[in-house]
Design an enzyme around this catalytic site. Structure first.
Site, PDB file in Angstrom:
ATOM      1  N   ASN A   1      -6.021  -2.960   1.938  1.00  0.00           N
ATOM      2  CA  ASN A   1      -6.348  -4.358   2.160  1.00  0.00           C
ATOM      3  C   ASN A   1      -7.553  -4.705   2.289  1.00  0.00           C
ATOM      4  O   ASN A   1      -8.601  -4.212   3.012  1.00  0.00           O
ATOM      5  CB  ASN A   1      -5.193  -4.627   3.512  1.00  0.00           C
ATOM      6  CG  ASN A   1      -3.960  -4.695   3.266  1.00  0.00           C
ATOM      7  OD1 ASN A   1      -3.503  -4.543   2.093  1.00  0.00           O
ATOM      8  ND2 ASN A   1      -3.302  -4.697   4.335  1.00  0.00           N
TER       9      ASN A   1
ATOM     10  N   ARG B   1       0.732  -1.153  -0.006  1.00  0.00           N
ATOM     11  CA  ARG B   1      -0.135  -0.178  -0.090  1.00  0.00           C
ATOM     12  C   ARG B   1       0.792   1.117   0.032  1.00  0.00           C
ATOM     13  O   ARG B   1       0.632   2.146  -0.610  1.00  0.00           O
ATOM     14  CB  ARG B   1      -1.117  -0.015   0.988  1.00  0.00           C
ATOM     15  CG  ARG B   1      -2.020  -1.012   1.178  1.00  0.00           C
ATOM     16  CD  ARG B   1      -3.178  -1.247   2.277  1.00  0.00           C
ATOM     17  NE  ARG B   1      -1.986  -1.463   3.344  1.00  0.00           N
ATOM     18  CZ  ARG B   1      -2.406  -1.514   4.647  1.00  0.00           C
ATOM     19  NH1 ARG B   1      -3.631  -0.974   5.123  1.00  0.00           N
ATOM     20  NH2 ARG B   1      -1.747  -1.833   5.749  1.00  0.00           N
TER      21      ARG B   1
END
EC number: 3.6.1.7
Length: 93
Positions: A39, A21
């Site tokens: 996520n 990320r």
């Protein structure tokens, strides 16, 4: 007028706990793409990239490799109509 694009992407494999990320956010800022990344509970990463088509395509291509510790197995890309709603790029927790 710029050719705008929006990609809704789902990345599968070893993509959580490998800095995916943060790396996606950094690259998105580098190429000038707006959107977000998060996520999912099933182990995938979901992201939306919006901006100039060439920059969005760079982001989608990046997803096939990701950061060095990631092991990407599949990338599901859904091209959508740009909304213009995204401002900057963020990680959704």
């Amino acid at each position: 007028m710029m050719d705008m694009a929006r990609a809704h992407v789902f990345i599968s494999g070893r993509v959580q706990g490998v800095n995916f990320r943060a790396s996606a956010r950094n690259y998105a800022r580098e190429v000038g793409v707006s959107g977000w990344v998060r996520n999912l509970e099933d182990g995938r990463v979901e992201a939306v990239f919006e901006g100039e088509r060439s920059a969005v395509q760079k982001m989608v291509s990046w997803c096939y490799s990701g950061p060095s510790h990631a092991r990407v197995e599949a990338v599901d890309v859904r091209w959508e109509k740009p909304t213009g709603e995204e401002r900057g790029f963020s990680i959704i927790w």
